[in-house]
Design a protein around this motif. Structure first.
Motif, mmCIF file in Angstrom:
data_model
loop_
_atom_site.group_PDB
_atom_site.id
_atom_site.type_symbol
_atom_site.label_atom_id
_atom_site.label_comp_id
_atom_site.label_asym_id
_atom_site.label_seq_id
_atom_site.Cartn_x
_atom_site.Cartn_y
_atom_site.Cartn_z
ATOM 1 N N PHE A 1 -22.279 -3.028 -61.800
ATOM 2 C CA PHE A 1 -22.138 -4.327 -61.152
ATOM 3 C C PHE A 1 -20.666 -4.694 -61.048
ATOM 4 C CE2 PHE A 1 -26.601 -5.696 -62.623
ATOM 5 C CZ PHE A 1 -27.155 -5.038 -61.541
ATOM 6 N N GLY A 2 -20.362 -5.495 -60.041
ATOM 7 C CA GLY A 2 -18.978 -5.795 -59.706
ATOM 8 C C GLY A 2 -18.237 -6.605 -60.741
ATOM 9 N N ASP A 3 -18.965 -7.285 -61.652
ATOM 10 C CA ASP A 3 -18.285 -8.111 -62.645
ATOM 11 C C ASP A 3 -18.081 -7.379 -63.966
ATOM 12 O OD1 ASP A 3 -20.954 -8.015 -63.281
ATOM 13 O OD2 ASP A 3 -21.128 -10.138 -63.811
ATOM 14 N N LYS A 4 -18.338 -6.068 -63.975
ATOM 15 C CA LYS A 4 -18.149 -5.286 -65.185
ATOM 16 C C LYS A 4 -16.812 -4.549 -65.144
ATOM 17 C CE LYS A 4 -22.038 -6.622 -66.839
ATOM 18 N NZ LYS A 4 -22.087 -7.552 -67.994
ATOM 19 N N ASP A 5 -16.498 -3.887 -66.244
ATOM 20 C CA ASP A 5 -15.218 -3.200 -66.417
ATOM 21 C C ASP A 5 -15.395 -1.712 -66.143
ATOM 22 O OD1 ASP A 5 -12.842 -2.079 -67.279
ATOM 23 O OD2 ASP A 5 -13.094 -2.631 -69.385
ATOM 24 N N PRO A 6 -15.127 -1.255 -64.911
ATOM 25 C CA PRO A 6 -15.420 0.155 -64.598
ATOM 26 C C PRO A 6 -14.579 1.132 -65.409
ATOM 27 C CG PRO A 6 -14.189 -0.870 -62.810
ATOM 28 C CD PRO A 6 -14.582 -1.968 -63.749
ATOM 29 N N HIS A 7 -13.304 0.841 -65.580
ATOM 30 C CA HIS A 7 -12.452 1.791 -66.305
ATOM 31 C C HIS A 7 -12.806 1.837 -67.792
ATOM 32 C CE1 HIS A 7 -9.896 2.957 -62.983
ATOM 33 N NE2 HIS A 7 -9.827 1.683 -62.629
ATOM 34 N N GLY A 8 -13.216 0.701 -68.355
ATOM 35 C CA GLY A 8 -13.653 0.706 -69.744
ATOM 36 C C GLY A 8 -14.887 1.564 -69.944
ATOM 37 N N VAL A 9 -15.780 1.584 -68.947
ATOM 38 C CA VAL A 9 -16.971 2.432 -69.010
ATOM 39 C C VAL A 9 -16.625 3.877 -68.677
ATOM 40 C CG1 VAL A 9 -19.215 2.881 -67.927
ATOM 41 C CG2 VAL A 9 -18.573 0.539 -68.560
ATOM 42 N N LEU A 10 -15.850 4.077 -67.618
ATOM 43 C CA LEU A 10 -15.529 5.432 -67.169
ATOM 44 C C LEU A 10 -14.732 6.211 -68.213
ATOM 45 C CD1 LEU A 10 -14.655 4.648 -63.451
ATOM 46 C CD2 LEU A 10 -16.652 5.912 -64.274
ATOM 47 N N GLU A 11 -13.934 5.526 -68.992
ATOM 48 C CA GLU A 11 -13.173 6.203 -70.043
ATOM 49 C C GLU A 11 -14.098 7.002 -70.955
ATOM 50 O OE1 GLU A 11 -10.325 5.096 -73.897
ATOM 51 O OE2 GLU A 11 -11.092 3.504 -72.592
ATOM 52 N N HIS A 12 -15.271 6.452 -71.233
ATOM 53 C CA HIS A 12 -16.198 7.126 -72.136
ATOM 54 C C HIS A 12 -17.156 8.042 -71.385
ATOM 55 C CE1 HIS A 12 -14.710 4.883 -75.535
ATOM 56 N NE2 HIS A 12 -14.807 3.776 -74.822
ATOM 57 N N VAL A 13 -17.553 7.678 -70.166
ATOM 58 C CA VAL A 13 -18.369 8.592 -69.358
ATOM 59 C C VAL A 13 -17.610 9.894 -69.117
ATOM 60 C CG1 VAL A 13 -19.524 8.916 -67.134
ATOM 61 C CG2 VAL A 13 -19.671 6.707 -68.297
ATOM 62 N N HIS A 14 -16.304 9.786 -68.948
ATOM 63 C CA HIS A 14 -15.460 10.958 -68.730
ATOM 64 C C HIS A 14 -15.498 11.913 -69.924
ATOM 65 C CE1 HIS A 14 -11.494 13.100 -68.578
ATOM 66 N NE2 HIS A 14 -11.887 13.265 -67.334
ATOM 67 N N ARG A 15 -15.824 11.397 -71.097
ATOM 68 C CA ARG A 15 -15.889 12.244 -72.288
ATOM 69 C C ARG A 15 -17.026 13.255 -72.223
ATOM 70 N NH1 ARG A 15 -16.506 8.082 -76.936
ATOM 71 N NH2 ARG A 15 -17.075 10.004 -78.048
ATOM 72 N N PHE A 16 -18.106 12.913 -71.527
ATOM 73 C CA PHE A 16 -19.255 13.824 -71.512
ATOM 74 C C PHE A 16 -19.602 14.361 -70.132
ATOM 75 C CE2 PHE A 16 -21.198 9.518 -71.313
ATOM 76 C CZ PHE A 16 -21.953 9.629 -70.156
ATOM 77 N N ALA A 17 -19.171 13.707 -69.059
ATOM 78 C CA ALA A 17 -19.568 14.125 -67.709
ATOM 79 C C ALA A 17 -18.473 14.986 -67.078
ATOM 80 C CB ALA A 17 -19.856 12.907 -66.836
ATOM 81 N N ASP A 18 -18.862 16.191 -66.645
ATOM 82 C CA ASP A 18 -17.915 17.075 -65.961
ATOM 83 C C ASP A 18 -17.735 16.668 -64.509
ATOM 84 O OD1 ASP A 18 -17.624 19.468 -68.057
ATOM 85 O OD2 ASP A 18 -19.712 18.807 -68.016
ATOM 86 N N ARG A 19 -18.802 16.135 -63.934
ATOM 87 C CA ARG A 19 -18.777 15.613 -62.577
ATOM 88 C C ARG A 19 -19.571 14.320 -62.552
ATOM 89 N NH1 ARG A 19 -21.025 20.922 -59.594
ATOM 90 N NH2 ARG A 19 -22.042 21.100 -61.640
ATOM 91 N N VAL A 20 -19.334 13.494 -61.545
ATOM 92 C CA VAL A 20 -20.041 12.224 -61.477
ATOM 93 C C VAL A 20 -20.432 11.921 -60.035
ATOM 94 C CG1 VAL A 20 -17.933 10.833 -61.268
ATOM 95 C CG2 VAL A 20 -20.013 9.799 -62.204
ATOM 96 N N VAL A 21 -21.665 11.464 -59.870
ATOM 97 C CA VAL A 21 -22.155 10.994 -58.572
ATOM 98 C C VAL A 21 -22.232 9.473 -58.659
ATOM 99 C CG1 VAL A 21 -23.967 11.125 -56.839
ATOM 100 C CG2 VAL A 21 -23.540 13.090 -58.340
ATOM 101 N N VAL A 22 -21.492 8.788 -57.824
ATOM 102 C CA VAL A 22 -21.469 7.325 -57.865
ATOM 103 C C VAL A 22 -22.277 6.771 -56.702
ATOM 104 C CG1 VAL A 22 -19.246 7.257 -59.038
ATOM 105 C CG2 VAL A 22 -19.317 7.162 -56.559
ATOM 106 N N THR A 23 -22.913 5.628 -56.964
ATOM 107 C CA THR A 23 -23.714 4.979 -55.933
ATOM 108 C C THR A 23 -23.736 3.488 -56.224
ATOM 109 O OG1 THR A 23 -25.829 5.026 -54.773
ATOM 110 C CG2 THR A 23 -25.898 5.334 -57.168
#
Length: 498
Positions: A402-424
């Motif tokens: 959602f637009g009112d959340k912190d994408p980089h704060g989330v992505l920092e940790h998603v990046h730890r486990f995801a080699d690739r990401v599909v965004v939608t």
């Protein structure tokens, strides 16, 4: 993946989320993550629930917070003080509230009590938020109770209108409905999850005998304040007494491990009120844990007892700490913290726990795991859980936020486990546009490893193709970013139970 990974409907096709599916509306009404939106036409057999849900959705949405208690209290009092119909346990915090509430419910049920549980948000149906006897309230009961209290809600709305104040919100009305369901049942104890904050959350019209605090982190800063001190101070408001005379004049606080700033703020608020408190790692603790088939084994030290070799059918260190918090809450509630609980009964309770949408495996070959992490703390816990509990050789992330959340704060940790990401994009008017989310993801992954999809169905199909491309097992798919995203994924994968 782990050797105990289940294989539900591995070859089943995705189930489209059709426009006339009432579950699509549920995705619009996720507390804290989504704003109630328009209700689609409902299929035959659900028209009465659809009518009631439409009436609730016509109220101000859950992100349109009214920081007050008097409106909810007025409705409860007109209905015969339904907020005092049974003893109360209230749980606040930032992450882990729902899982902890479900564990408390399971433990109290194992001890022979009839439990009413109110949690948020819901994944698929609004009725999920209210449970009696560990089961989602039946649609006819939900409808009947709503219709019985509707005249009182209208009276309170009119009184608020007369003085130029906002009518009862969606969450306020739903809280009143939950109290009414519990009074009607009746239940022996009410377990309430705070919707947002604590001090002015509508659940706080009830005086809890035990007040639980899961870890406090950053979320909803627009309403709760810019730092952990402000957020924790607001959450400590559940310790206030709002009923006179109070049915629980001497509450006890049960506090999970906190960040230092949050711990200092909670300690100050607890001391200022003269409340007795038990603290994790001082008065209760996780002594040991180990992975097990379909979950983990833990040994917990309560405030007054020791509980060895408890099986918890959930993954992740955070769930073990949620379990320790739930156990300490139940010790205080059932025995005033004076004697230990029966270890076999505790083990029976924990064995029945589930937590849909939290590190939940929906399919195998490839393994598809969903988790509702929507803030940095939740994403960190998800990354830790994947690293510990799963043996993926590669992970494809599927993300919608959602637009009112912190994408980089989330992505920092998603990046730890995801080699690739599909965004939608999530199914919500508040969805973060896919281009914006893709641009944020491009700061964490190489451009070729960031893919876009027009909707979650397309994103899942793309992720499955990537996972199966080389014909070798061991590639996992992790869907995250919000509970609305998880709810849609569960629907697409044919899982509507919660």
């Amino acid at each position: 993946m782990t050797e105990d990974t289940p294989a539900p409907d591995a070859d089943a096709p995705l189930t489209p989320l059709v426009p006339d599916d009432p579950d699509a509306a549920a995705l619009e009404a996720v507390a804290g993550d989504g704003d109630p939106g328009p209700l689609p036409d409902a299929p035959r057999g659900t028209s009465e629930l659809a009518r009631v849900y439409a009436a609730l959705l016509a109220r101000a949405g859950e992100t349109m917070v009214e920081p007050r208690l008097d409106a909810t209290r007025r409705a409860c009092e007109l209905l015969g003080d339904i907020h005092t119909a049974a003893p109360v346990i209230t749980i606040t915090g930032t992450n882990g509230k729902t899982s902890t509430a479900r564990m408390v419910d399971a433990l109290l049920t194992a001890h022979g009590l009839r439990v009413g549980r109110f949690t948020s948000p819901h994944l698929h149906r609004v009725t999920e938020r209210i449970s009696v006897d560990s089961a989602e309230v039946a649609e006819p009961v939900f409808v009947r109770i709503h219709d019985e209290i509707a005249p009182v809600l209208a009276v309170v709305d009119a009184e608020l209108d007369a003085v130029g104040r906002a009518r009862l919100t969606f969450f306020e009305a739903l809280t009143v409905l939950a109290f009414a369901v519990f009074a009607d049942a009746p239940v022996d104890v009410m377990v309430l999850e705070v919707g947002m904050g604590g001090e002015w959350d509508s659940t706080n019209v009830a005086d809890a005998q035990v007040c639980g605090f899961s870890p406090v982190g950053f979320d909803h800063m627009a309403h709760l304040g810019p730092d952990l001190t402000a957020i924790a101070t607001t959450k400590a408001g559940i310790l206030d007494r709002t009923v006179d005379p109070s049915p629980a004049p001497d509450p006890v606080a049960v506090v999970a491990v906190q960040e230092p700033e949050a711990e200092r703020a909670l300690a100050a608020q607890i001391a200022a009120r003269g409340v007795r408190a038990v603290w994790e790692d001082r008065d209760f603790a996780v002594v040991a844990r180990e992975k097990a088939v379909d979950g983990q084994l833990l040994t917990a030290r309560g405030a007054v007892g020791s509980y060895p070799d408890l099986f918890l059918p959930l993954h992740g260190a955070h769930q073990v700490h949620n379990a320790a918090l739930a156990l300490a809450i139940c010790e205080q509630f059932l025995s005033d913290g004076e004697k230990p609980l029966d270890a076999e009964t505790v083990a029976q309770g924990f064995s029945q726990v589930d937590s849909p949408g939290r590190a939940e495996i929906l399919r195998s070959e490839p393994t598809i795991l969903v988790d509702g992490a929507h803030n940095p703390a939740g994403a960190r816990v998800l990354a830790d859980t994947i690293a510990e509990a799963f043996d993926f050789r590669e992970v494809v992330g599927v993300l919608a936020m959602f637009g009112d959340k912190d994408p980089h704060g989330v992505l920092e940790h998603v990046h730890r486990f995801a080699d690739r990401v599909v965004v939608t994009e999530a199914v919500s008017p508040r969805a973060m546009p896919v281009d914006e989310l893709a641009a944020a993801a491009a700061e964490w992954w190489d451009p070729d490893d960031v893919l876009r999809a027009e909707d979650l169905n397309a994103a899942l199909m793309q992720a499955i193709d990537l996972a199966l491309a080389d014909g070798e097992p061991g590639i996992g798919i992790v869907v995250t970013g919000s509970l609305a995203t998880v709810a849609e994924a569960r629907t697409l994968l044919g899982r509507k139970d919660a």
